[in-house]
Design an enzyme around this catalytic site. Structure first.
Site, mmCIF file in Angstrom:
data_model
loop_
_atom_site.group_PDB
_atom_site.id
_atom_site.type_symbol
_atom_site.label_atom_id
_atom_site.label_comp_id
_atom_site.label_asym_id
_atom_site.label_seq_id
_atom_site.Cartn_x
_atom_site.Cartn_y
_atom_site.Cartn_z
ATOM 1 N N CYS A 176 0.829 -1.205 0.000
ATOM 2 C CA CYS A 176 0.000 0.000 0.000
ATOM 3 C C CYS A 176 0.866 1.258 0.000
ATOM 4 O O CYS A 176 0.557 2.232 -0.690
ATOM 5 C CB CYS A 176 -0.930 -0.010 1.210
ATOM 6 S SG CYS A 176 -2.141 1.332 1.214
ATOM 7 N N CYS B 293 -5.605 -1.802 8.514
ATOM 8 C CA CYS B 293 -6.815 -1.044 8.194
ATOM 9 C C CYS B 293 -7.933 -1.969 7.724
ATOM 10 O O CYS B 293 -9.109 -1.713 7.995
ATOM 11 C CB CYS B 293 -6.518 0.034 7.156
ATOM 12 S SG CYS B 293 -6.037 -0.576 5.530
#
EC number: 2.8.1.13
Length: 388
Positions: free
Chosen positions: A113, A223
């Protein structure tokens, strides 16, 4: 060093950068990125905030984070921009993570990410807004730029100037493990103002600045886990359960499972097997839909193959080198010999390597990162392969 001196040192360093002193701060709505923006403002930079909208719903990467980030920008009197990155996050992270679990590996979404979503989206935004010179985030890591002079006698040298990535001073919060894959272009554009600070100092300074996020609890999970409630909940939403066998190394069937995606190397809890000794997952065979287990003393490995390597602080080595290798976040980097494996299509380029550890390592996990260090310097890193 007292917190006041550390912060003053950080502010002085931020003031020494040449150029227009314009910067966009990646704001998640947490205390780290909030203080990053505040310190840059205090150091005299022209600061703007940018938040990537990665998922709908609650969580630090979702609506909650957007609201808190906007509040910080309002408090500091700076512009706040929101970039809708849900599509690229779905493609690069969610789809990739699910594919990894189906293949029997344990993906590392955070480093992917950082490279493929967060920093690349910020860099893209900066290029579209040419009045902005730098990118800043609240990561606990440090960068030594190619035009700086530091004592690097302990690093292999080939005369090529490179931006170098280092651990954060706070080893309990160091995030360099998740940043190993950043290319030189991004490192040269990036500032990590918290690199010399500890988390404790960050909290203290945030309170001194009366930042709205100063007492905001730290996220304790990925997340995806935060958004869906747990990683298992995320996995179960997208991947069907498929019953398979749990076997010993010799092939003896001792139990069953409802999907290889629920297992990772080294796992002991949740096997659902009563045995005379505790058993750990040592291999996941996606082709046979099997989970292989063994006692801990029979679970160690002394070597692994690392692929998809990004060389950071040094050029790709042409011969074996001694390094310290970290194979999990917050684990200790262990001494090892790195033996380059060269790409026949790219002359003398080490695209993967064999890592020989001095001592057997428990739970070397395919899909996780193996990051190579020399002291605090990140030499490079890659993904642990399933091949041996």
């Amino acid at each position: 060093m007292p917190s006041e001196e550390t912060v003053e040192k950080t502010l002085k360093r931020l003031q020494t950068f040449s150029g227009s002193h314009s910067v966009v701060v990646g704001l998640s709505g947490g205390v780290d990125s909030s203080l990053t923006a505040a310190l840059l403002c205090k150091a005299g930079w022209d600061v703007e905030g940018l938040t990537l909208w990665l998922m709908k719903g609650k969580g630090s990467c979702c609506s909650d984070g957007l609201v808190d980030a906007a509040g910080i920008c309002d408090q500091l009197g700076i512009k706040h921009h929101i970039v809708d990155s849900k599509e690229i996050f779905q493609k690069e992270i969610i789809n990739n993570v699910l594919k990894g679990y189906e293949e029997g590996i344990t993906p590392l979404p955070c480093s992917r990410c950082n490279k493929s979503v967060k920093f690349s989206e910020m860099l893209k935004w900066v290029k579209e807004n040419k009045n902005i010179e730098k990118i800043a985030t609240g990561h606990y890591a440090r960068i030594r730029y190619s035009n700086e002079s530091f004592n690097e006698n302990d690093l292999p040298s080939d005369g090529i100037k490179r931006h170098k990535l280092l651990r954060g001073k706070d080893l309990n919060k160091d995030q360099s493990y998740f940043l190993y894959d950043l290319p030189q272009e991004i490192l040269g554009k990036t500032i990590f103002p918290l690199g010399e600070l500890t988390k404790e100092i960050t909290r203290i300074e945030a309170l001194k600045h009366s930042l709205k996020t100063a007492k905001k609890p730290e996220s304790q999970d990925l997340c995806l886990a935060e958004h869906y409630g747990s990683m298992n909940a995320f996995i179960d939403k997208y991947l069907p359960q498929k019953k398979g066998e749990v076997v010993l190394k010799n092939g003896q069937i001792i139990g069953s499972h409802n999907g290889i995606q629920h297992f990772t190397i080294g796992q002991r809890k949740g096997l659902g097997i009563a045995w005379e000794v505790p058993l750990h997952v040592v291999e996941i065979d996606a082709s046979l839909n099997r989970v292989i287990v063994a006692p801990r003393e029979d679970s160690g490995k002394s070597e692994c193959i690392v692929k998809d390597i990004n060389w950071v602080s040094i050029e790709a080595p042409q011969e074996p080198i001694e390094v310290e290798v970290q194979i999990r976040y917050r684990s200790k980097a262990m001494k090892a010999k790195l033996i380059p494996i060269f790409d026949s299509n790219k002359e003398n380029y080490c695209y993967k390597c064999n890592i020989h550890f001095e001592k057997d390592q428990f739970s070397i996990t395919p899909g996780q990162a193996a990051v190579f260090y020399k002291g605090d310097y990140v030499l490079g890193g890659g993904l642990i392969s399933k091949e041996y």
